[in-house]
Design an enzyme around this catalytic site. Structure first.
Site, PDB file in Angstrom:
ATOM      1  N   VAL A 158      -4.372  -2.254  19.271  1.00 29.42           N
ATOM      2  CA  VAL A 158      -3.784  -1.632  18.834  1.00 29.42           C
ATOM      3  C   VAL A 158      -4.983  -0.301  18.290  1.00 29.42           C
ATOM      4  CG1 VAL A 158      -4.822  -2.462  15.783  1.00 29.42           C
ATOM      5  CG2 VAL A 158      -3.285  -3.911  17.631  1.00 29.42           C
ATOM      6  N   TYR A 159      -5.798  -0.352  18.875  1.00 26.33           N
ATOM      7  CA  TYR A 159      -6.563   0.573  18.648  1.00 26.33           C
ATOM      8  C   TYR A 159      -6.224   2.188  19.375  1.00 26.33           C
ATOM      9  CZ  TYR A 159     -10.630   4.087  18.939  1.00 26.33           C
ATOM     10  OH  TYR A 159     -11.401   5.397  18.894  1.00 26.33           O
ATOM     11  N   CYS A 160      -5.540   2.091  20.675  1.00 28.41           N
ATOM     12  CA  CYS A 160      -4.432   3.330  21.286  1.00 28.41           C
ATOM     13  C   CYS A 160      -3.798   3.135  20.085  1.00 28.41           C
ATOM     14  CB  CYS A 160      -4.313   2.119  22.041  1.00 28.41           C
ATOM     15  SG  CYS A 160      -5.581   2.434  23.833  1.00 28.41           S
ATOM     16  N   SER A 162      -2.988   3.035  16.867  1.00 31.79           N
ATOM     17  CA  SER A 162      -3.179   3.918  15.922  1.00 31.79           C
ATOM     18  C   SER A 162      -3.971   5.224  16.409  1.00 31.79           C
ATOM     19  CB  SER A 162      -5.127   2.914  15.014  1.00 31.79           C
ATOM     20  OG  SER A 162      -5.891   2.844  16.058  1.00 31.79           O
ATOM     21  N   LYS A 163      -4.341   5.679  17.392  1.00 31.74           N
ATOM     22  CA  LYS A 163      -5.221   6.939  17.495  1.00 31.74           C
ATOM     23  C   LYS A 163      -3.867   7.773  18.174  1.00 31.74           C
ATOM     24  CE  LYS A 163      -9.256   6.025  16.341  1.00 31.74           C
ATOM     25  NZ  LYS A 163      -9.827   7.329  15.284  1.00 31.74           N
TER      26      LYS A 163
END
Length: 275
Positions: A158-160, A162-163
């Site tokens: 999820v972090y990937c 978003s970034k």
């Protein structure tokens, strides 16, 4: 842009960590006004008091950047009190480190996308029309993304996501402004690996990729921002990883990333710190 003297800066996530370091650099160069956004009211006031003591004019606003309505309200107040920012630093971000199926939809997925992907867009959209109109001075937008926007990693799905969104939007915005002739505005997309801010507590350094200090990264970003660069990737090993990813068969790249570079196990011992 040789200096930020006399300029107005808006910095998100400004109460602590790298946001606070950006604000200190701006105050040291005698910026005209610092507009500081953060959700942590107590720490924000401490930072604002420190910077005011240095002689800088500070507008401290408690803002939940995960909410579009809160961004709009804070932006309206900032415009009324401090005018259009010359420099916007989208620094706020969060991380949820777990397997995708373990994420809570609202607390993890929606919150991460709201803060890391949508907030920089909403904030830039609030100020860009006036920044475009102000052709008389050089202006900057700094979007702090991540090397995770270039290299996939387990326990960071999820972090990937978003970034990757942040990097794609930021780099496209850079091109749009150039194509439309708004060359007085330069957009810098920042893609660093792990930084020792506490945000990635427990993350393991990868081969030839030490944990970077916040001051080192902030100093590099500051110089790149003033120089009008379009992208800053830290450290050089991210370039190597991307080159290998483009050249090698997927199975071979995965083996190297897993067993040689240690990328795929860098989040094994990550300790999640809730916002």
């Amino acid at each position: 842009m040789d200096t930020v003297t006399g300029k107005t800066l808006l910095i998100t996530g400004a109460a602590m960590g790298m946001g606070k370091l950006y604000a200190r650099l701006a105050a040291a160069e005698r910026a005209k006004t610092l507009v500081l956004w953060d959700i942590n009211a107590a720490e924000l006031e401490k930072t604002a008091a420190e910077l005011r003591a240095s002689g800088c004019t500070v507008l401290a606003q408690v803002v939940d950047v995960s909410r579009a309505d809160a961004i709009a309200a804070a932006a309206a107040q900032a415009r009324a009190s401090a005018g259009t920012p010359d420099i916007l630093i989208n620094n706020a971000g969060i991380i949820r480190g777990k397997y995708f199926w373990e994420h809570d939809v609202q607390k993890d997925i929606e919150m991460t996308m709201a803060i890391n992907a949508l907030a920089p867009m909403y904030i830039a959209r609030e100020f860009l029309p006036d920044m475009i109109a102000g052709r008389g001075s050089e202006r900057r937008i700094v979007n702090v993304s991540s090397a995770a926007s270039l290299v996939a990693n387990p326990r960071m799905s999820v972090y990937c996501a978003s970034k990757w969104s942040c990097t794609g939007w930021s780099d496209s915005l850079r091109l749009e402004l150039k194509q439309a002739g708004h060359t007085h505005i330069k957009v810098l997309t920042v893609c660093p690996t792990y930084i020792s801010t506490g945000m990635f507590d427990g993350a393991k350094p990868m081969l030839l990729t030490p944990l970077m200090t916040p001051q080192y990264v902030v100093d590099r970003v500051w110089r790149a921002m003033k120089a009008g660069r379009g992208r800053l990737i830290l450290p050089w090993t991210v370039y190597l990883s991307n080159a290998l990813k483009g050249l090698l068969p997927l199975a071979l790249y995965d083996w190297l990333a897993d067993h040689v570079f240690g990328i795929y196990h860098s989040m094994d011992d990550f300790r999640d710190s809730k916002r």
